[in-house]
Write a protein that holds these residues in place. Structure first.
Motif, PDB file in Angstrom:
ATOM      1  N   CYS A   6     131.737  29.536  -3.743  1.00 43.64           N
ATOM      2  CA  CYS A   6     132.698  30.639  -3.877  1.00 43.64           C
ATOM      3  C   CYS A   6     134.012  30.255  -3.201  1.00 43.64           C
ATOM      4  O   CYS A   6     134.011  29.835  -2.035  1.00 43.64           O
ATOM      5  CB  CYS A   6     132.140  31.906  -3.224  1.00 43.64           C
ATOM      6  SG  CYS A   6     130.599  32.414  -4.001  1.00 43.64           S
ATOM      7  N   ASP A  39     137.016  26.232   2.003  1.00 46.97           N
ATOM      8  CA  ASP A  39     136.283  26.195   0.737  1.00 46.97           C
ATOM      9  C   ASP A  39     136.242  24.784   0.154  1.00 46.97           C
ATOM     10  O   ASP A  39     135.355  24.454  -0.627  1.00 46.97           O
ATOM     11  CB  ASP A  39     136.891  27.190  -0.259  1.00 46.97           C
ATOM     12  CG  ASP A  39     136.841  28.605   0.290  1.00 46.97           C
ATOM     13  OD1 ASP A  39     136.196  28.807   1.339  1.00 46.97           O
ATOM     14  OD2 ASP A  39     137.462  29.507  -0.299  1.00 46.97           O
ATOM     15  N   ARG A  91     141.301  44.521  -3.446  1.00 50.72           N
ATOM     16  CA  ARG A  91     139.848  44.687  -3.387  1.00 50.72           C
ATOM     17  C   ARG A  91     139.437  44.297  -1.978  1.00 50.72           C
ATOM     18  O   ARG A  91     139.794  43.219  -1.504  1.00 50.72           O
ATOM     19  CB  ARG A  91     139.233  43.774  -4.449  1.00 50.72           C
ATOM     20  CG  ARG A  91     137.743  43.729  -4.500  1.00 50.72           C
ATOM     21  CD  ARG A  91     137.307  42.821  -5.651  1.00 50.72           C
ATOM     22  NE  ARG A  91     137.291  43.516  -6.917  1.00 50.72           N
ATOM     23  CZ  ARG A  91     136.196  43.995  -7.511  1.00 50.72           C
ATOM     24  NH1 ARG A  91     135.020  43.833  -6.950  1.00 50.72           N
ATOM     25  NH2 ARG A  91     136.257  44.591  -8.666  1.00 50.72           N
ATOM     26  N   SER A  93     136.804  43.314   1.305  1.00 46.73           N
ATOM     27  CA  SER A  93     135.811  42.232   1.414  1.00 46.73           C
ATOM     28  C   SER A  93     134.462  42.641   0.816  1.00 46.73           C
ATOM     29  O   SER A  93     133.757  41.814   0.235  1.00 46.73           O
ATOM     30  CB  SER A  93     135.605  41.842   2.873  1.00 46.73           C
ATOM     31  OG  SER A  93     136.836  41.616   3.486  1.00 46.73           O
ATOM     32  N   SER A 118     138.333  32.828   5.074  1.00 48.38           N
ATOM     33  CA  SER A 118     139.464  32.702   4.160  1.00 48.38           C
ATOM     34  C   SER A 118     140.714  32.761   5.038  1.00 48.38           C
ATOM     35  O   SER A 118     140.887  33.727   5.786  1.00 48.38           O
ATOM     36  CB  SER A 118     139.417  33.872   3.174  1.00 48.38           C
ATOM     37  OG  SER A 118     140.332  33.682   2.151  1.00 48.38           O
ATOM     38  N   TYR A 121     143.175  36.432   4.981  1.00 54.13           N
ATOM     39  CA  TYR A 121     142.844  37.716   5.618  1.00 54.13           C
ATOM     40  C   TYR A 121     141.833  37.570   6.756  1.00 54.13           C
ATOM     41  O   TYR A 121     141.569  38.533   7.477  1.00 54.13           O
ATOM     42  CB  TYR A 121     142.387  38.716   4.565  1.00 54.13           C
ATOM     43  CG  TYR A 121     143.487  39.004   3.568  1.00 54.13           C
ATOM     44  CD1 TYR A 121     144.631  39.684   3.961  1.00 54.13           C
ATOM     45  CD2 TYR A 121     143.429  38.537   2.268  1.00 54.13           C
ATOM     46  CE1 TYR A 121     145.673  39.905   3.078  1.00 54.13           C
ATOM     47  CE2 TYR A 121     144.461  38.754   1.371  1.00 54.13           C
ATOM     48  CZ  TYR A 121     145.578  39.440   1.780  1.00 54.13           C
ATOM     49  OH  TYR A 121     146.599  39.653   0.924  1.00 54.13           O
ATOM     50  N   ASN A 123     138.704  37.556   7.553  1.00 56.51           N
ATOM     51  CA  ASN A 123     137.596  38.449   7.952  1.00 56.51           C
ATOM     52  C   ASN A 123     136.310  37.711   8.321  1.00 56.51           C
ATOM     53  O   ASN A 123     135.475  38.250   9.051  1.00 56.51           O
ATOM     54  CB  ASN A 123     137.285  39.442   6.833  1.00 56.51           C
ATOM     55  CG  ASN A 123     138.307  40.553   6.765  1.00 56.51           C
ATOM     56  OD1 ASN A 123     138.519  41.248   7.741  1.00 56.51           O
ATOM     57  ND2 ASN A 123     138.958  40.711   5.628  1.00 56.51           N
ATOM     58  N   SER A 124     136.107  36.517   7.789  1.00 53.81           N
ATOM     59  CA  SER A 124     134.868  35.731   8.021  1.00 53.81           C
ATOM     60  C   SER A 124     133.627  36.567   7.758  1.00 53.81           C
ATOM     61  O   SER A 124     132.725  36.653   8.598  1.00 53.81           O
ATOM     62  CB  SER A 124     134.808  35.231   9.473  1.00 53.81           C
ATOM     63  OG  SER A 124     135.877  34.405   9.741  1.00 53.81           O
ATOM     64  N   ILE A 125     133.570  37.193   6.610  1.00 51.61           N
ATOM     65  CA  ILE A 125     132.494  38.168   6.377  1.00 51.61           C
ATOM     66  C   ILE A 125     131.893  38.110   4.972  1.00 51.61           C
ATOM     67  O   ILE A 125     130.751  38.523   4.764  1.00 51.61           O
ATOM     68  CB  ILE A 125     133.074  39.595   6.651  1.00 51.61           C
ATOM     69  CG1 ILE A 125     131.980  40.623   6.842  1.00 51.61           C
ATOM     70  CG2 ILE A 125     134.041  40.016   5.594  1.00 51.61           C
ATOM     71  CD1 ILE A 125     132.514  42.006   7.131  1.00 51.61           C
TER      72      ILE A 125
HETATM   73  C1  LIG Z   1     142.703  40.793  -6.314  1.00 54.38           C
HETATM   74  C2  LIG Z   1     142.715  40.836  -4.817  1.00 54.38           C
HETATM   75  C3  LIG Z   1     143.829  41.369  -4.173  1.00 54.38           C
HETATM   76  C4  LIG Z   1     143.851  41.451  -2.773  1.00 54.38           C
HETATM   77  N1  LIG Z   1     144.942  41.997  -2.184  1.00 54.38           N
HETATM   78  C5  LIG Z   1     144.941  42.140  -0.855  1.00 54.38           C
HETATM   79  C6  LIG Z   1     146.022  42.758  -0.193  1.00 54.38           C
HETATM   80  O1  LIG Z   1     147.003  43.144  -0.822  1.00 54.38           O
HETATM   81  N2  LIG Z   1     145.980  42.870   1.138  1.00 54.38           N
HETATM   82  C7  LIG Z   1     144.891  42.436   1.856  1.00 54.38           C
HETATM   83  O2  LIG Z   1     144.876  42.594   3.083  1.00 54.38           O
HETATM   84  N3  LIG Z   1     143.857  41.853   1.265  1.00 54.38           N
HETATM   85  C8  LIG Z   1     143.847  41.691  -0.065  1.00 54.38           C
HETATM   86  N4  LIG Z   1     142.804  41.066  -0.666  1.00 54.38           N
HETATM   87  C9  LIG Z   1     141.815  40.421   0.187  1.00 54.38           C
HETATM   88  C10 LIG Z   1     140.531  41.123   0.253  1.00 54.38           C
HETATM   89  O3  LIG Z   1     140.747  42.266   1.041  1.00 54.38           O
HETATM   90  C11 LIG Z   1     139.475  40.231   0.860  1.00 54.38           C
HETATM   91  O4  LIG Z   1     139.529  40.425   2.233  1.00 54.38           O
HETATM   92  C12 LIG Z   1     139.668  38.752   0.530  1.00 54.38           C
HETATM   93  O5  LIG Z   1     139.410  38.507  -0.803  1.00 54.38           O
HETATM   94  C13 LIG Z   1     138.763  37.869   1.291  1.00 54.38           C
HETATM   95  O6  LIG Z   1     139.315  37.731   2.503  1.00 54.38           O
HETATM   96  P1  LIG Z   1     138.346  37.854   3.704  1.00 54.38           P
HETATM   97  O7  LIG Z   1     139.199  37.652   4.901  1.00 54.38           O
HETATM   98  O8  LIG Z   1     137.520  39.044   3.592  1.00 54.38           O
HETATM   99  O9  LIG Z   1     137.429  36.549   3.438  1.00 54.38           O
HETATM  100  P2  LIG Z   1     136.439  35.846   4.437  1.00 54.38           P
HETATM  101  O10 LIG Z   1     135.278  36.706   4.691  1.00 54.38           O
HETATM  102  O11 LIG Z   1     137.211  35.303   5.601  1.00 54.38           O
HETATM  103  O12 LIG Z   1     136.040  34.642   3.462  1.00 54.38           O
HETATM  104  C14 LIG Z   1     134.889  33.858   3.691  1.00 54.38           C
HETATM  105  C15 LIG Z   1     134.595  33.056   2.470  1.00 54.38           C
HETATM  106  O13 LIG Z   1     134.264  33.943   1.384  1.00 54.38           O
HETATM  107  C16 LIG Z   1     134.688  33.384   0.144  1.00 54.38           C
HETATM  108  N5  LIG Z   1     135.691  34.253  -0.474  1.00 54.38           N
HETATM  109  C17 LIG Z   1     136.605  35.047   0.147  1.00 54.38           C
HETATM  110  N6  LIG Z   1     137.365  35.688  -0.763  1.00 54.38           N
HETATM  111  C18 LIG Z   1     136.932  35.279  -1.973  1.00 54.38           C
HETATM  112  C19 LIG Z   1     137.317  35.564  -3.303  1.00 54.38           C
HETATM  113  N7  LIG Z   1     138.329  36.403  -3.575  1.00 54.38           N
HETATM  114  N8  LIG Z   1     136.647  34.968  -4.313  1.00 54.38           N
HETATM  115  C20 LIG Z   1     135.605  34.101  -4.058  1.00 54.38           C
HETATM  116  N9  LIG Z   1     135.209  33.783  -2.820  1.00 54.38           N
HETATM  117  C21 LIG Z   1     135.859  34.367  -1.793  1.00 54.38           C
HETATM  118  C22 LIG Z   1     135.278  32.007   0.480  1.00 54.38           C
HETATM  119  O14 LIG Z   1     134.262  31.054   0.409  1.00 54.38           O
HETATM  120  C23 LIG Z   1     135.719  32.194   1.925  1.00 54.38           C
HETATM  121  O15 LIG Z   1     135.829  30.978   2.628  1.00 54.38           O
HETATM  122  C24 LIG Z   1     142.761  40.974  -2.032  1.00 54.38           C
HETATM  123  C25 LIG Z   1     141.657  40.417  -2.698  1.00 54.38           C
HETATM  124  C26 LIG Z   1     141.613  40.350  -4.068  1.00 54.38           C
HETATM  125  C27 LIG Z   1     140.421  39.747  -4.753  1.00 54.38           C
END
Ligand SMILES: Cc1cc2nc3c(=O)[nH]c(=O)nc-3n(C[C@H](O)[C@H](O)[C@H](O)COP(=O)(O)OP(=O)(O)OC[C@H]3O[C@@H](n4cnc5c(N)ncnc54)[C@H](O)[C@@H]3O)c2cc1C
Length: 248
Positions: A6, A39, A91, A93, A118, A121, A123-125
């Motif tokens: 992913c 990733d 969207r 996490s 990622s 953002y 979150n590491s979640i």
């Molecule tokens: C269409 C879209 C618009 C967004 N717009 C915003 C915004 O405007 N503001 C905002 O704060 N956040 C936004 N986000 C981020 C969203 O809130 C998630 O937090 C983000 O997709 C993942 O970040 P994370 O820090 O949660 O990931 P983490 O938990 O830190 O990621 C851990 C791992 O999860 C996997 N992963 C993470 N994201 C994805 C993904 N999208 N697809 C596949 N694998 C993934 C990767 O392997 C990554 O290394 C958006 C996401 C999407 C899909």
């Protein structure tokens, strides 16, 4: 064995981030996006797993059309095919994990690789949430991984050391720096990636449980203070470090 990796598509860490006029999103103008660095490690581990065990590596990303660039990069490294779970809107996490879990279930993947984080953002979640939704075992921040049939032996990075653990497939692995050295996408791989399939599907519907109220830049740093330019400044410097900064 079906192997899923992913990937998120993130602003290059060298990019200067500007908050959008709505104060809730990043202004995408002039921002260069790249495959999330953690990733790349996940893609490398998926490819090594395929080389050792056989199988197919499917790259999955949730987000808008541009995410195909990162899927394509993983295909150029050697993954077999890609799936874009389309969503142009914000969207959270949980919503990302829901969409991924649905696709991983449909793919019937036995092992799923994520980055540990990622870098946009932070979150590491998402990996851990996806494992919970699927009922898979989960190894987070993996820095070493061995697969022997169904058995997984892994080392996790913990404060001041490493933890050695054992679990079994099906499993989610979140990858930490040091697990491997990601390969470069060679020209041959880049050309081959152009012919590989990226399937597009709508991401599973999900209602956000987290609302972004505001995004702001950190407050500018206070300017530095020059106490003096020779040794006569030392007593005053010591006093300031003791009484103002309270660091000695
Ligand atoms: C269409 C879209 C618009 C967004 N717009 C915003 C915004 O405007 N503001 C905002 O704060 N956040 C936004 N986000 C981020 C969203 O809130 C998630 O937090 C983000 O997709 C993942 O970040 P994370 O820090 O949660 O990931 P983490 O938990 O830190 O990621 C851990 C791992 O999860 C996997 N992963 C993470 N994201 C994805 C993904 N999208 N697809 C596949 N694998 C993934 C990767 O392997 C990554 O290394 C958006 C996401 C999407 C899909």
């Amino acid at each position: 064995m079906k192997i899923v990796v992913c990937v998120s598509h993130v602003p290059d860490t060298a990019t200067k981030i500007v908050v959008g006029s709505d104060n809730k999103t990043i202004d995408a103008n002039g921002v260069t996006y790249v495959l999330n660095p953690y990733d790349e490690i996940a893609v490398e581990e998926a490819l090594k797993t395929k080389e050792a065990q056989g199988g197919d590596v499917v790259v999955v990303s949730v987000g808008p059309d541009n995410n195909k660039e990162s899927i394509r990069k993983a295909l150029a490294m050697g993954a077999d095919s890609g799936v874009l779970l389309k969503d142009d809107n914000y969207r959270d996490s949980v919503g990302v994990a829901k969409a991924l879990a649905e696709e991983i279930k449909a793919q019937d993947a036995q092992i799923v690789f994520f980055g540990k984080q990622s870098v946009d953002y932070d979150n590491s979640i998402v990996g851990q949430l996806t494992a919970e939704m699927l009922g898979y075992n989960c190894v987070s921040v993996a820095v070493d991984l061995k697969l022997d049939g169904e058995k997984i032996t892994a080392e996790r990075e913990i404060e001041g050391g490493r933890e050695v653990i054992e679990t079994s497939l099906p499993a989610v692995i979140t990858c930490q720096k040091g697990l491997n050295e990601p390969r470069y996408a060679a020209l041959k791989g880049i050309m081959a990636a152009k012919r590989k399939t990226i399937e597009e599907k709508d991401a599973a519907v999900s209602e956000n449980s987290v609302e972004i109220l505001e995004m702001k830049k950190p407050a500018p740093k206070e300017p530095g203070k020059i106490v003096g330019t020779d040794s006569s400044a030392v007593p005053e410097l010591v006093r300031l470090l003791k009484e103002e900064a309270k660091v000695i």
